[in-house]
Design a protein around this motif. Structure first.
Motif, PDB file in Angstrom:
ATOM      1  N   LEU A 363      19.291 -39.262  45.458  1.00 27.35           N
ATOM      2  CA  LEU A 363      20.525 -39.242  46.248  1.00 27.35           C
ATOM      3  C   LEU A 363      20.506 -40.410  47.215  1.00 27.35           C
ATOM      4  O   LEU A 363      20.166 -40.272  48.385  1.00 27.35           O
ATOM      5  N   GLY A 364      20.847 -41.590  46.719  1.00 28.23           N
ATOM      6  CA  GLY A 364      21.019 -42.753  47.567  1.00 28.23           C
ATOM      7  C   GLY A 364      22.485 -42.858  47.933  1.00 28.23           C
ATOM      8  O   GLY A 364      23.177 -41.855  48.112  1.00 28.23           O
ATOM      9  N   THR A 365      23.004 -44.073  48.034  1.00 27.25           N
ATOM     10  CA  THR A 365      24.433 -44.240  48.301  1.00 27.25           C
ATOM     11  C   THR A 365      25.247 -43.583  47.196  1.00 27.25           C
ATOM     12  O   THR A 365      26.322 -43.059  47.417  1.00 27.25           O
ATOM     13  N   ASN A 366      24.700 -43.617  45.984  1.00 32.86           N
ATOM     14  CA  ASN A 366      25.282 -42.900  44.846  1.00 32.86           C
ATOM     15  C   ASN A 366      24.228 -41.926  44.341  1.00 32.86           C
ATOM     16  O   ASN A 366      23.045 -42.235  44.345  1.00 32.86           O
ATOM     17  N   GLY A 367      24.642 -40.737  43.925  1.00 34.83           N
ATOM     18  CA  GLY A 367      23.676 -39.752  43.443  1.00 34.83           C
ATOM     19  C   GLY A 367      23.494 -39.830  41.936  1.00 34.83           C
ATOM     20  O   GLY A 367      24.474 -39.826  41.186  1.00 34.83           O
ATOM     21  N   GLU A 368      22.243 -39.919  41.498  1.00 37.01           N
ATOM     22  CA  GLU A 368      21.929 -39.953  40.071  1.00 37.01           C
ATOM     23  C   GLU A 368      20.948 -38.826  39.772  1.00 37.01           C
ATOM     24  O   GLU A 368      19.939 -38.677  40.461  1.00 37.01           O
ATOM     25  N   ILE A 369      21.253 -38.041  38.738  1.00 35.45           N
ATOM     26  CA  ILE A 369      20.467 -36.848  38.419  1.00 35.45           C
ATOM     27  C   ILE A 369      20.193 -36.838  36.923  1.00 35.45           C
ATOM     28  O   ILE A 369      21.115 -37.045  36.110  1.00 35.45           O
ATOM     29  N   VAL A 370      18.934 -36.623  36.543  1.00 41.25           N
ATOM     30  CA  VAL A 370      18.545 -36.630  35.132  1.00 41.25           C
ATOM     31  C   VAL A 370      17.729 -35.375  34.843  1.00 41.25           C
ATOM     32  O   VAL A 370      16.822 -35.013  35.608  1.00 41.25           O
ATOM     33  N   LEU A 371      18.030 -34.718  33.732  1.00 42.65           N
ATOM     34  CA  LEU A 371      17.305 -33.538  33.266  1.00 42.65           C
ATOM     35  C   LEU A 371      16.728 -33.851  31.895  1.00 42.65           C
ATOM     36  O   LEU A 371      17.377 -34.504  31.075  1.00 42.65           O
ATOM     37  N   GLY A 372      15.490 -33.390  31.629  1.00 41.61           N
ATOM     38  CA  GLY A 372      14.995 -33.576  30.267  1.00 41.61           C
ATOM     39  C   GLY A 372      13.496 -33.548  30.111  1.00 41.61           C
ATOM     40  O   GLY A 372      12.744 -33.171  31.021  1.00 41.61           O
ATOM     41  N   THR A 373      13.070 -33.928  28.917  1.00 39.86           N
ATOM     42  CA  THR A 373      11.663 -34.041  28.538  1.00 39.86           C
ATOM     43  C   THR A 373      11.518 -35.354  27.768  1.00 39.86           C
ATOM     44  O   THR A 373      12.475 -36.138  27.682  1.00 39.86           O
ATOM     45  N   ARG A 374      10.356 -35.543  27.162  1.00 42.52           N
ATOM     46  CA  ARG A 374      10.191 -36.767  26.373  1.00 42.52           C
ATOM     47  C   ARG A 374      11.029 -36.728  25.097  1.00 42.52           C
ATOM     48  O   ARG A 374      11.258 -37.765  24.458  1.00 42.52           O
ATOM     49  N   HIS A 375      11.520 -35.558  24.734  1.00 44.36           N
ATOM     50  CA  HIS A 375      12.304 -35.422  23.503  1.00 44.36           C
ATOM     51  C   HIS A 375      13.802 -35.627  23.743  1.00 44.36           C
ATOM     52  O   HIS A 375      14.519 -35.998  22.806  1.00 44.36           O
ATOM     53  N   THR A 377      16.959 -36.371  27.102  1.00 44.47           N
ATOM     54  CA  THR A 377      17.330 -36.518  28.513  1.00 44.47           C
ATOM     55  C   THR A 377      18.850 -36.525  28.627  1.00 44.47           C
ATOM     56  O   THR A 377      19.548 -37.006  27.724  1.00 44.47           O
ATOM     57  N   ALA A 378      19.341 -35.997  29.726  1.00 50.03           N
ATOM     58  CA  ALA A 378      20.779 -35.990  30.004  1.00 50.03           C
ATOM     59  C   ALA A 378      20.979 -36.319  31.474  1.00 50.03           C
ATOM     60  O   ALA A 378      20.168 -35.946  32.331  1.00 50.03           O
ATOM     61  N   SER A 379      22.069 -37.002  31.786  1.00 46.83           N
ATOM     62  CA  SER A 379      22.271 -37.485  33.152  1.00 46.83           C
ATOM     63  C   SER A 379      23.699 -37.265  33.629  1.00 46.83           C
ATOM     64  O   SER A 379      24.631 -37.161  32.828  1.00 46.83           O
ATOM     65  N   VAL A 380      23.840 -37.217  34.952  1.00 40.89           N
ATOM     66  CA  VAL A 380      25.143 -37.210  35.618  1.00 40.89           C
ATOM     67  C   VAL A 380      25.030 -38.059  36.868  1.00 40.89           C
ATOM     68  O   VAL A 380      23.929 -38.373  37.335  1.00 40.89           O
ATOM     69  N   SER A 381      26.163 -38.436  37.426  1.00 40.70           N
ATOM     70  CA  SER A 381      26.184 -39.110  38.726  1.00 40.70           C
ATOM     71  C   SER A 381      27.228 -38.434  39.589  1.00 40.70           C
ATOM     72  O   SER A 381      28.200 -37.868  39.087  1.00 40.70           O
ATOM     73  N   CYS A 382      27.012 -38.490  40.893  1.00 39.82           N
ATOM     74  CA  CYS A 382      27.954 -37.848  41.813  1.00 39.82           C
ATOM     75  C   CYS A 382      28.043 -38.660  43.101  1.00 39.82           C
ATOM     76  O   CYS A 382      27.080 -39.321  43.505  1.00 39.82           O
ATOM     77  N   ALA A 383      29.190 -38.625  43.733  1.00 43.43           N
ATOM     78  CA  ALA A 383      29.410 -39.359  44.978  1.00 43.43           C
ATOM     79  C   ALA A 383      28.959 -38.519  46.155  1.00 43.43           C
ATOM     80  O   ALA A 383      29.759 -38.052  46.959  1.00 43.43           O
ATOM     81  N   SER A 384      27.647 -38.302  46.255  1.00 47.37           N
ATOM     82  CA  SER A 384      27.136 -37.414  47.297  1.00 47.37           C
ATOM     83  C   SER A 384      26.249 -38.127  48.302  1.00 47.37           C
ATOM     84  O   SER A 384      26.041 -37.645  49.408  1.00 47.37           O
ATOM     85  N   GLY A 385      25.731 -39.264  47.915  1.00 47.13           N
ATOM     86  CA  GLY A 385      24.674 -39.883  48.710  1.00 47.13           C
ATOM     87  C   GLY A 385      25.037 -40.345  50.115  1.00 47.13           C
ATOM     88  O   GLY A 385      24.252 -40.173  51.036  1.00 47.13           O
ATOM     89  N   PRO A 386      26.213 -40.977  50.336  1.00 46.16           N
ATOM     90  CA  PRO A 386      26.468 -41.573  51.647  1.00 46.16           C
ATOM     91  C   PRO A 386      26.296 -40.623  52.820  1.00 46.16           C
ATOM     92  O   PRO A 386      25.777 -41.010  53.863  1.00 46.16           O
ATOM     93  N   ALA A 387      26.710 -39.376  52.658  1.00 50.25           N
ATOM     94  CA  ALA A 387      26.577 -38.423  53.766  1.00 50.25           C
ATOM     95  C   ALA A 387      25.120 -38.193  54.121  1.00 50.25           C
ATOM     96  O   ALA A 387      24.772 -37.970  55.280  1.00 50.25           O
ATOM     97  N   PHE A 388      24.253 -38.238  53.105  1.00 48.60           N
ATOM     98  CA  PHE A 388      22.834 -37.991  53.343  1.00 48.60           C
ATOM     99  C   PHE A 388      22.110 -39.253  53.820  1.00 48.60           C
ATOM    100  O   PHE A 388      20.899 -39.253  54.004  1.00 48.60           O
ATOM    101  N   GLU A 389      22.874 -40.337  54.013  1.00 47.19           N
ATOM    102  CA  GLU A 389      22.324 -41.557  54.606  1.00 47.19           C
ATOM    103  C   GLU A 389      22.986 -41.852  55.942  1.00 47.19           C
ATOM    104  O   GLU A 389      22.845 -42.942  56.497  1.00 47.19           O
ATOM    105  N   GLY A 390      23.738 -40.878  56.459  1.00 49.57           N
ATOM    106  CA  GLY A 390      24.381 -41.060  57.761  1.00 49.57           C
ATOM    107  C   GLY A 390      25.769 -41.647  57.695  1.00 49.57           C
ATOM    108  O   GLY A 390      26.432 -41.795  58.716  1.00 49.57           O
ATOM    109  N   ALA A 391      26.244 -42.001  56.496  1.00 52.30           N
ATOM    110  CA  ALA A 391      27.556 -42.621  56.358  1.00 52.30           C
ATOM    111  C   ALA A 391      28.642 -41.549  56.296  1.00 52.30           C
ATOM    112  O   ALA A 391      28.422 -40.442  55.821  1.00 52.30           O
ATOM    113  N   GLY A 392      29.824 -41.906  56.789  1.00 50.70           N
ATOM    114  CA  GLY A 392      30.949 -40.982  56.739  1.00 50.70           C
ATOM    115  C   GLY A 392      30.929 -39.935  57.835  1.00 50.70           C
ATOM    116  O   GLY A 392      31.831 -39.107  57.923  1.00 50.70           O
ATOM    117  N   ILE A 393      29.897 -39.956  58.684  1.00 51.55           N
ATOM    118  CA  ILE A 393      29.773 -39.022  59.806  1.00 51.55           C
ATOM    119  C   ILE A 393      30.066 -39.805  61.082  1.00 51.55           C
ATOM    120  O   ILE A 393      29.530 -40.899  61.268  1.00 51.55           O
TER     121      ILE A 393
END
Length: 613
Positions: A363-375, A377-393
């Protein structure tokens, strides 16, 4: 038009600058080399670029653009938003402490060298064939121990090899196809082989200098990304790059940021920048595009197809201050907002080699999330990071001196206590502190499970923007102003936490995984390094993974770039990961709306937050 020149002074730096009349104040601050907060990219909506006019005059945009962020009292005291001011006469401004970017806390973690060192740049002994009566230009050469495509060699290098009277060595780069001879030198006289790994973040740039033959890290460096001046959010920068001039400006800013790092690394190690023969860069998809001068506007479209092949250039093409023929390898992108930085995280975490189900969260400026194993993997991204870096507050700030970084409730007195970075008087609150504070507010009854402030709580009052929670009174702060969290701030934080938790829930639902099925939780970046994970779960950012081992992998993006720098096997692994990773675009996925809505409560859906064992 007025073509006269005017003088502007910036305090307390005592920086004096002469600019043409009509210059935007925001541009002048940048020309003066002063780093100032800006999230909205000059639209006048974030209210972070506050300055105080102390002498002279200026022209400000109509108040409609600034009234929502500057109070009447502030305007009476001479406050302006720098992005809304045009310089028309000589003037002097004070950059208040809350607007300055001063020594931010940037996460640097030393990567661990992979088991096998197999760099793309190596040195080979040169063998020339006997003349056998052949003309000078027809004699052949070979590189002892090298097998691969025939490398490119310049006429000058070829003639120098054939004319040499002592054994020679060739420095050969296989970073591009066909391979190329970078240098010729007498055997045993050349300096070590050097390379640089770079994490090109939206906010920060971090790099390390390594010996390619041993993997030894010789120096590290970090700085802010110069693109910040043009907006902190990815969509803001995409908008700015819409014109050829804007794209060129952002490309130069990215290159300058990297060159700053390279200069520091070379100086620290006592080498010439032209001795750096290879560069690997991990950045998100937008950063990769902007660095390479590729227009990213199409990334605004849902499900836009994105090339998953790594972008490869010569340093000369980009203007990087290393050997001009050095290769530049950008770790491959996966989708609009899952880029080479996430691939670097994956390599660092080792998910591609494990049979156990793992979840990676960055969860940086943009949130990137990956689920999986070596066989798989699946990913999503979300606009969650800025708040957790102090931005937008409103009172939010970067993790730098004076930022409230942790908050807790005293178990005896019930009082909310806080600490700051550097033990300095508080100037604002950064991401880790905001998460702690939200949990503390719930524990003390100031915030309910729906994220609404309790007007009957003694710390909740009515402010200029409505209900707000008073954390620090003005006499105790480093700015002389109260530090308060407004209901709008809480709403933004709730939106961000719901986006992160909802995104994770979508992945779990799609792949029929319960929270107990996750065996490893990898947390990348500053979020994983500085956040109290128990509080992140209590607030509902992360589900409660009852059977998972939690790993903080630090700057996984940099570590991944370093792995691909010293081992071509990791480049192949990166490309394999990017090729086969599934991407779910939450903008068009119907399940996300449901999961997002369920996460707009503290902590969230019961199945995601089972009781602790």
């Amino acid at each position: 038009p007025d073509t006269s020149e005017i003088r502007v002074i910036f305090q307390p730096m005592n920086r004096v600058l002469t600019v043409p009349a009509g210059t935007p104040l925001f541009d002048a601050i940048g020309l003066a080399g002063i780093a100032i907060e800006s999230i909205c990219g000059g639209k006048g909506t974030c209210g972070k670029c506050r300055v105080i006019l102390t002498a002279g005059t200026c022209t400000a945009a109509p108040e409609a653009g600034t009234g929502c962020r500057l109070t009447q009292k502030e305007r009476d005291e001479g406050y302006f938003l720098a992005c809304q001011v045009t310089l028309t006469r000589d003037a002097e401004f004070t950059i208040p402490v809350e607007s300055r970017i001063d020594s931010p806390q940037i996460l640097i973690t030393l990567p661990v060298a992979p088991a096998g060192i197999e760099p793309a740049v190596m040195r080979y002994r040169v063998e020339t064939a006997p003349s056998n009566g052949l003309p000078f230009a027809s004699r052949s050469i070979r590189f002892a121990g090298y097998s691969g495509l025939r490398p490119r060699i310049s006429d000058e290098q070829y003639k120098a090899l054939l004319a040499a009277e002592t054994p020679q060595e060739a420095t050969l780069s296989t970073a591009r196809s066909p391979p190329a001879v970078l240098a010729i030198s007498p055997a045993g006289t050349a300096s070590p082989l050097y390379g640089v790994a770079i994490d090109l973040g939206t906010t920060t740039v971090v790099g390390c200098l390594a010996r390619l033959d041993t993997g030894a890290i010789l120096a590290t460096a970090s700085s802010l990304n110069r693109q910040i001046t043009y907006g902190e959010e990815l969509l803001t920068r995409i908008g700015y790059s819409g014109s050829p001039a804007g794209l060129a400006t952002l490309q130069r800013a990215a290159v300058s940021s990297i060159n700053d790092i390279i200069e520091t690394l070379a100086r620290t190690a006592g080498i010439s920048r032209t001795e750096i023969l290879d560069t690997c860069i991990a950045g998100n998809t937008v950063m990769n595009h902007l660095l390479c001068g590729i227009n990213p506007r199409y990334l605004e479209l849902a499900d836009a197809p994105v090339s998953r092949s790594p972008i490869q250039k010569n340093a000369r093409d980009l203007g990087l201050a290393v050997h001009p023929d050095a290769g530049v390898y950008c770790l491959p992108n996966v989708s609009r907002f899952v880029g080479g930085d996430a691939i670097g995280d994956m390599i660092t975490a080792g998910i591609h080699t494990s049979d156990e189900v793992s979840l990676l969260v960055d969860l940086g400026t943009n949130g990137e999330i990956v689920l999986g194993t070596r066989h798989w993997t699946a990913s999503v991204s979300c606009a969650s990071g800025p708040a957790f870096e102090g931005a937008g507050i409103r009172a939010g700030m970067r993790a730098m001196r004076g930022a409230i970084d942790h908050v807790h409730v005293d178990p005896v007195t019930g009082k909310v206590c806080w600490s700051t970075i550097g033990s300095a008087p508080p100037r604002g609150i950064c991401g880790s502190g905001i998460i702690d504070l939200a949990v503390a507010m719930v524990q003390t009854g100031a915030l309910d499970f729906a994220g609404k402030l309790n007007s009957r709580h003694p710390q909740v009052r009515t402010g200029p923007e409505g209900a707000e929670y008073l954390l620090v009174v003005a006499p105790e702060t480093g700015t002389g102003r109260d530090i308060a969290i407004t209901q709008q701030d809480i709403d933004y934080l709730m939106d961000s936490k719901a986006a992160a938790c909802g995104a994770i829930a979508v992945l779990l639902k799609k792949y029929k995984c319960a929270v107990a099925d996750i065996r490893h939780l990898y947390l990348a970046g500053a979020f994983g390094a500085y956040t109290d994970i128990a509080n992140a779960v209590s607030f509902g950012i992360l589900p409660r993974f009852t059977a998972a081992t939690v790993h903080s992998i630090g700057n996984g993006s940099l570590s991944g770039a370093y792995a691909t720098l010293v081992s071509t096997r990791y480049r192949m692994a990166a490309e394999e990961l990017a090729r086969h990773m599934v991407y779910i675009d939450l903008l068009v996925d119907t399940a996300f709306a449901e999961e997002y809505a369920a996460a707009l409560y503290i902590p969230g859906k019961q199945e995601l937050f089972p009781p602790s064992s």
